[in-house]
Design a protein around this motif. Structure first.
Motif, PDB file in Angstrom:
ATOM      1  N   GLU A  71      40.048  33.508  19.530  1.00 12.36           N
ATOM      2  CA  GLU A  71      39.123  34.000  20.556  1.00 12.36           C
ATOM      3  C   GLU A  71      39.743  33.879  21.942  1.00 12.36           C
ATOM      4  O   GLU A  71      39.670  34.804  22.761  1.00 12.36           O
ATOM      5  N   ALA A  72      40.370  32.738  22.228  1.00 17.98           N
ATOM      6  CA  ALA A  72      41.036  32.573  23.513  1.00 17.98           C
ATOM      7  C   ALA A  72      42.208  33.537  23.658  1.00 17.98           C
ATOM      8  O   ALA A  72      42.498  34.025  24.755  1.00 17.98           O
ATOM      9  N   GLN A  73      42.879  33.844  22.546  1.00 15.55           N
ATOM     10  CA  GLN A  73      43.984  34.797  22.590  1.00 15.55           C
ATOM     11  C   GLN A  73      43.498  36.191  22.956  1.00 15.55           C
ATOM     12  O   GLN A  73      44.127  36.897  23.750  1.00 15.55           O
ATOM     13  N   ARG A  74      42.368  36.603  22.401  1.00 14.85           N
ATOM     14  CA  ARG A  74      41.846  37.940  22.668  1.00 14.85           C
ATOM     15  C   ARG A  74      41.308  38.068  24.082  1.00 14.85           C
ATOM     16  O   ARG A  74      41.531  39.076  24.753  1.00 14.85           O
ATOM     17  N   LEU A  75      40.586  37.038  24.545  1.00 11.12           N
ATOM     18  CA  LEU A  75      39.941  37.134  25.854  1.00 11.12           C
ATOM     19  C   LEU A  75      40.898  36.824  26.995  1.00 11.12           C
ATOM     20  O   LEU A  75      40.782  37.377  28.077  1.00 11.12           O
ATOM     21  N   GLY A  76      41.855  35.891  26.774  1.00  9.43           N
ATOM     22  CA  GLY A  76      42.792  35.523  27.824  1.00  9.43           C
ATOM     23  C   GLY A  76      42.149  34.622  28.866  1.00  9.43           C
ATOM     24  O   GLY A  76      40.990  34.217  28.759  1.00  9.43           O
ATOM     25  N   GLY A  77      42.920  34.292  29.898  1.00 12.64           N
ATOM     26  CA  GLY A  77      42.419  33.433  30.963  1.00 12.64           C
ATOM     27  C   GLY A  77      43.553  32.666  31.619  1.00 12.64           C
ATOM     28  O   GLY A  77      44.740  32.884  31.333  1.00 12.64           O
ATOM     29  N   ILE A  78      43.181  31.751  32.516  1.00 11.64           N
ATOM     30  CA  ILE A  78      44.124  30.929  33.258  1.00 11.64           C
ATOM     31  C   ILE A  78      43.958  29.481  32.788  1.00 11.64           C
ATOM     32  O   ILE A  78      42.840  28.962  32.738  1.00 11.64           O
ATOM     33  N   GLY A  79      45.074  28.841  32.457  1.00 12.72           N
ATOM     34  CA  GLY A  79      45.034  27.466  31.994  1.00 12.72           C
ATOM     35  C   GLY A  79      45.006  26.476  33.143  1.00 12.72           C
ATOM     36  O   GLY A  79      45.035  26.839  34.323  1.00 12.72           O
ATOM     37  N   SER A  80      44.945  25.191  32.788  1.00 10.07           N
ATOM     38  CA  SER A  80      44.918  24.130  33.806  1.00 10.07           C
ATOM     39  C   SER A  80      46.232  24.042  34.564  1.00 10.07           C
ATOM     40  O   SER A  80      46.281  23.469  35.655  1.00 10.07           O
ATOM     41  N   CYS A  81      47.303  24.595  34.018  1.00  9.26           N
ATOM     42  CA  CYS A  81      48.598  24.596  34.700  1.00  9.26           C
ATOM     43  C   CYS A  81      48.682  25.677  35.765  1.00  9.26           C
ATOM     44  O   CYS A  81      49.644  25.711  36.546  1.00  9.26           O
ATOM     45  N   GLY A  82      47.706  26.581  35.828  1.00 10.10           N
ATOM     46  CA  GLY A  82      47.711  27.648  36.816  1.00 10.10           C
ATOM     47  C   GLY A  82      48.332  28.943  36.328  1.00 10.10           C
ATOM     48  O   GLY A  82      48.361  29.926  37.071  1.00 10.10           O
ATOM     49  N   ARG A  83      48.813  28.964  35.090  1.00  8.02           N
ATOM     50  CA  ARG A  83      49.429  30.180  34.542  1.00  8.02           C
ATOM     51  C   ARG A  83      48.532  30.767  33.461  1.00  8.02           C
ATOM     52  O   ARG A  83      47.560  30.153  33.016  1.00  8.02           O
ATOM     53  N   GLU A  84      48.872  31.983  33.032  1.00  5.08           N
ATOM     54  CA  GLU A  84      48.103  32.619  31.971  1.00  5.08           C
ATOM     55  C   GLU A  84      48.262  31.842  30.673  1.00  5.08           C
ATOM     56  O   GLU A  84      49.252  31.157  30.454  1.00  5.08           O
ATOM     57  N   LEU A  85      47.263  31.965  29.812  1.00  4.35           N
ATOM     58  CA  LEU A  85      47.288  31.242  28.551  1.00  4.35           C
ATOM     59  C   LEU A  85      48.480  31.671  27.712  1.00  4.35           C
ATOM     60  O   LEU A  85      48.809  32.861  27.626  1.00  4.35           O
ATOM     61  N   CYS A  86      49.129  30.694  27.095  1.00  3.14           N
ATOM     62  CA  CYS A  86      50.311  30.985  26.265  1.00  3.14           C
ATOM     63  C   CYS A  86      49.944  31.856  25.074  1.00  3.14           C
ATOM     64  O   CYS A  86      50.704  32.739  24.676  1.00  3.14           O
ATOM     65  N   CYS A  87      48.748  31.603  24.499  1.00  2.00           N
ATOM     66  CA  CYS A  87      48.361  32.348  23.301  1.00  2.00           C
ATOM     67  C   CYS A  87      48.130  33.819  23.587  1.00  2.00           C
ATOM     68  O   CYS A  87      48.257  34.656  22.686  1.00  2.00           O
ATOM     69  N   SER A  88      47.786  34.170  24.820  1.00  2.00           N
ATOM     70  CA  SER A  88      47.512  35.566  25.149  1.00  2.00           C
ATOM     71  C   SER A  88      48.712  36.276  25.769  1.00  2.00           C
ATOM     72  O   SER A  88      48.640  37.481  26.017  1.00  2.00           O
ATOM     73  N   THR A  89      49.806  35.574  26.030  1.00  2.00           N
ATOM     74  CA  THR A  89      50.965  36.205  26.665  1.00  2.00           C
ATOM     75  C   THR A  89      52.189  36.247  25.760  1.00  2.00           C
ATOM     76  O   THR A  89      52.815  37.284  25.624  1.00  2.00           O
TER      77      THR A  89
END
Length: 426
Positions: free
Chosen positions: A205-223
């Motif tokens: 679900e996180a891979q499909r929706l995407g977002g910004i992680g606590s590190c400030g970069r895009e989620l690894c699973c979605s990129t």
């Protein structure tokens, strides 16, 4: 990464492709593959590979055969075969690298049952596909309301329409098995389309929706992350991280995938370290290991009778004490080794090699309210004193002028009186 057509408009939406970062130039797509063979020509007598990779909404990709030998490039919108009707997708990879990707994902490129590409999408196909995608948010909201009315323990996270608009796939997450037969009937009646329910995990679900992680970069699973390895709390323990679920959990609610990135390095470093259950026998008492520092190669020990006081020992010193304990020899105390370690620590000096300054060097120091009030009162008093001095000077100047005028008048009167007193015969 980002393409030139994704510049931001006034409303915050992409000005060019209008695809929220999944544009057709394949410069900022999710899980994209760099085609480093695109500028190389095939050898003489070699035919191009007849399979292409097509990307649909978000990160869903599928391999298709190109029987008509269409000249396809990355970013072309094509009409593909589906179970019923046709679907619209975007070519994400073509050429020999598709064969490598198919081997990596264990897909047989010699299989005759691979779905086919019908044609390049016409303008009518693209318009119909765009209308279907515009309906997805509204339908997702209404389907969630239906699930709440039926009291189903599930969360509908995403909706994906088929290119011809005849079918919609609902992606949902749930802790347990859900009986959604009545939900499918209600949705099919309300939306007049065929419904397919597909359960996915929280990471998907996180891979499909995407977002910004606590590190400030895009989620690894979605990129770029394509496989999800299991992450356990032992990975945090080996790296000596605080077992705080709020810090260790990602947007999916599970442990962060990045906990596994440096785990192998920590495991290799801990091979030379004594185990966490190490016990040191001294004449002062039995000592237990409380903490280890991999970077400084140090361990903290405390006596059984005095657990509050920790003593710092180096890795070599602990190994030396353990060897003596194996020979049934006890050390006098841990304090003897701590002194030597402190001398070593005093020699270590931090040097700022990069030359970075403090981030707050441009910040002005905050002034207290009392000092501000004092300055304001001082300025007010200064203004009052200036007005008083100005009035006094003006008053003095006026008095002096008036005195001068009175003296002159007196002199004139005296002169006239003297003239009158003189005799006429004189």
């Amino acid at each position: 990464m980002g393409c030139s057509s994704c510049s931001t408009g006034k409303d915050g939406q992409p000005r060019g492709c209008k695809n929220n970062g999944t544009c057709g130039t394949d410069g900022c797509n999710k899980l994209t593959v760099f085609d480093w063979l695109s500028n190389m020509s095939l050898p003489n007598g070699e035919n191009a590979f007849d399979c292409v990779e097509v990307r649909f909404k978000n990160s869903r990709k599928q391999f298709f055969r190109n029987p008509e030998n269409l000249s396809l490039a990355i970013g072309d919108i094509v009409a593909t075969q589906s179970q019923s009707g046709h679907d619209i997708g975007m070519v994400s990879l073509a050429g020999e690298l598709v064969k490598v990707q198919m081997k990596r994902k264990k897909v047989d490129f010699k299989d005759k049952d691979l779905p086919k590409i019908y044609r390049k999408a016409s303008q009518n196909d693209i318009d119909k596909w765009q209308k279907c995608r515009d309906r997805e948010e509204e339908i997702k909201k209404r389907s969630r309301e239906m699930a709440i009315i039926l009291k189903l323990q599930m969360k509908i996270s995403d909706v994906e329409f088929q290119g011809d608009g005849s079918k919609a796939t609902f992606y949902y997450t749930a802790e347990e098995r859900v009986d959604f037969r009545q939900l499918i009937k209600d949705m099919a009646k309300a939306f007049s389309i065929r419904i397919e329910m597909r359960q996915i995990g929280y990471r998907q679900e996180a891979q499909r929706l995407g977002g910004i992680g606590s590190c400030g970069r895009e989620l690894c699973c979605s990129t770029w992350l394509s496989d999800f390895r299991s992450v356990s709390t032992s990975a945090a323990r080996y790296q000596q991280l605080s077992l705080n679920p709020q810090k260790l959990a990602g947007q999916c609610g599970k442990l962060k995938c990045c906990l596994n990135y440096e785990l192998d390095v920590y495991m290799d470093a801990l091979k030379d370290f004594p185990s966490q259950d190490t016990k040191l026998h001294t004449e002062k008492g039995l000592a237990f290991c409380q903490k280890t520092d991999i970077f400084k190669a140090t361990l903290w020990f405390s006596y059984k009778d005095d657990p509050a006081n920790w003593h710092v020992l180096s890795k070599e010193q602990v190994q030396e004490i353990l060897e003596k304990n194996k020979k049934k020899e006890k050390v006098a105390s841990l304090e003897e080794y701590v002194v030597d370690h402190k001398v070593i620590d005093d020699k270590v000096v931090f040097e700022n090699v990069v030359g970075q300054d403090s981030l707050t060097r441009f910040d002005r120091p905050k002034r207290s309210r009392n000092s501000r009030n004092r300055n304001r009162n001082k300025n007010k008093n200064k203004g009052k004193n200036r007005n008083r001095s100005g009035n006094e000077n003006r008053g003095r100047g006026g008095n002096e002028n008036s005195n001068k005028g009175n003296n002159e008048n007196r002199k004139k009167r005296n002169n006239n009186n003297n003239r009158k007193r003189q005799p006429k015969n004189a």
